[in-house]
Enzyme design. Structure first.
Site, PDB file in Angstrom:
ATOM      1  N   ALA A  73       0.820  -1.214   0.000  1.00 30.17           N
ATOM      2  CA  ALA A  73       0.000   0.000   0.000  1.00 30.17           C
ATOM      3  C   ALA A  73       0.855   1.266   0.000  1.00 30.17           C
ATOM      4  O   ALA A  73       2.083   1.218   0.102  1.00 30.17           O
ATOM      5  CB  ALA A  73      -0.937  -0.018   1.198  1.00 30.17           C
ATOM      6  N   HIS A  74       0.166   2.414  -0.080  1.00 29.83           N
ATOM      7  CA  HIS A  74       0.896   3.680  -0.205  1.00 29.83           C
ATOM      8  C   HIS A  74       1.745   3.985   1.033  1.00 29.83           C
ATOM      9  O   HIS A  74       1.371   3.720   2.160  1.00 29.83           O
ATOM     10  CB  HIS A  74      -0.052   4.844  -0.524  1.00 29.83           C
ATOM     11  CG  HIS A  74      -1.150   5.073   0.456  1.00 29.83           C
ATOM     12  ND1 HIS A  74      -2.144   6.012   0.250  1.00 29.83           N
ATOM     13  CD2 HIS A  74      -1.432   4.516   1.662  1.00 29.83           C
ATOM     14  CE1 HIS A  74      -2.974   6.015   1.283  1.00 29.83           C
ATOM     15  NE2 HIS A  74      -2.565   5.112   2.140  1.00 29.83           N
ATOM     16  N   ASN A  75       2.922   4.543   0.732  1.00 26.47           N
ATOM     17  CA  ASN A  75       3.875   4.996   1.754  1.00 26.47           C
ATOM     18  C   ASN A  75       4.506   3.869   2.576  1.00 26.47           C
ATOM     19  O   ASN A  75       5.103   4.123   3.621  1.00 26.47           O
ATOM     20  CB  ASN A  75       3.249   6.039   2.677  1.00 26.47           C
ATOM     21  CG  ASN A  75       2.821   7.279   1.916  1.00 26.47           C
ATOM     22  OD1 ASN A  75       1.628   7.511   1.719  1.00 26.47           O
ATOM     23  ND2 ASN A  75       3.777   8.056   1.461  1.00 26.47           N
TER      24      ASN A  75
END
Length: 342
Positions: free
Chosen positions: A240-242
């Protein structure tokens, strides 16, 4: 058919030779199936009983294995046969190599910077501002979005999608169906209505990274999603993001990592594990298969969760006992109070 001599292969791995240095093989096969035209290896002592009866043209073994081999066997003696096998498998690899050049049906922006000896397959799309390093291979039907950079000797197999502003290092390998830089799952809720938050961060991938088929790595919301050098990620993973994955970490198939998770260096993440976001896992952590990680891990070691496979009858008993724990705890406390009064 290309052939490889015992002497030639020994030079690749720094092995000690026993046997005919001129004997040749064509390929690699399992220990119990190898023929006189094939090389094999042993990395687990429990299979030593197969050595004496092996028909392999060349055996890669450790010093401890030699006594179990037939006198006439041609041996490459090394410290770690499995590592030697990996090196020789690369040296003898027969996977088809892409020819350099740009397919007639590929669409390549005039503003893209294309290095030397690059291969771009049929129907691939290379958008404005893309930089491809020397010897990059872009498979058929790949998409590389605006201003993305792909380092030298990196290969994208067919049907890989790389969104805009993504940076991929050198000597990386990305398998078919992978998606790099898609939007992270970022939304704000306004009285029941979801408002999409544009994901404007990048994905930054280091050198010597491998990404499996149909794995998705989301771009960051603001800061980038980062995959450091020498990370290997298996098929069907969701990053997922980051998320930030440290150097040398291995992620097995089906793993899900929630947003803003930091995974340390040299971790091993077992298949189908699910890891919560907005937390850290320290260096040198092993999570066994189907682990559910809900809290930070601050000490190196091996961690497990879940109930191992049982018969359905045993599992139903275990589930019933688990559901009854709260009631049993209340009864135990009541008994403790009763005896305390006495």
């Amino acid at each position: 058919m290309q052939v490889y001599s015992l002497q030639e292969l020994a030079q690749q791995i720094g092995a000690t030779i026993r046997g005919n240095a001129d004997v040749v093989v064509e390929s690699i096969a399992p220990l119990d199936k190898a023929t006189e035209k094939q090389l094999t290896f042993i990395s687990n002592p429990k299979f030593r009983s197969l050595l004496a009866q092996s028909h392999a043209g060349i055996l890669v073994v450790s010093e401890a294995d030699v006594a179990f081999c037939a006198e006439q066997s041609n041996l490459l003696i090394v410290k770690d046969p499995y590592v030697a096998y990996a090196v020789l498998a690369q040296y003898m690899d027969s996977t088809p190599k892409a020819a350099s050049g740009i397919a007639a049906s590929a669409v390549v922006s005039a503003s893209a910077v294309i290095g030397k000896n690059v291969s771009i397959g049929a129907n691939a799309v290379i958008e404005d501002g893309v930089t491809l390093g020397d010897h990059v291979v872009i498979g058929a039907n790949c998409f590389v979005g605006k201003n993305s950079k792909i380092g030298a000797y990196t290969q994208l197999w067919a049907n890989v999608s790389v969104y805009h502003e993504v940076e991929i290092g050198q000597h990386c390998l990305i398998q078919s169906g992978a998606v790099i830089g898609s939007d992270g799952f970022g939304y704000a809720n306004d009285r029941g209505r979801w408002i999409k938050i544009p994901q404007v961060g990048q994905v930054i991938i280091g050198n010597h990274v491998e990404i499996g088929a149909c794995t998705c790595i989301d771009r960051g919301a603001l800061d980038p999603t980062v995959i450091e050098d020498n990370v290997i990620i298996d098929n069907l993973c969701q990053i997922a993001h980051n998320v930030h994955i440290g150097t040398g970490t291995a992620v097995a198939g089906g793993v899900i990592m929630a947003g803003s998770l930091t995974v340390g260096r040299y971790c091993l993440i077992g298949g189908a594990s699910v890891i919560n976001g907005h937390m850290e896992i320290c260096d040198k952590v092993t999570i066994t298969g189907m682990g559910m990680v809900m809290r930070p891990i601050t000490e190196p070691g091996v961690y497990s969760s879940g109930i191992p496979l049982q018969t359905n009858k045993e599992w139903r008993k275990t589930a019933a006992l688990t559901l009854g724990i709260d009631a049993m705890n209340k009864r135990l406390k009541a008994l403790e109070k009763k005896f305390e009064k006495k």
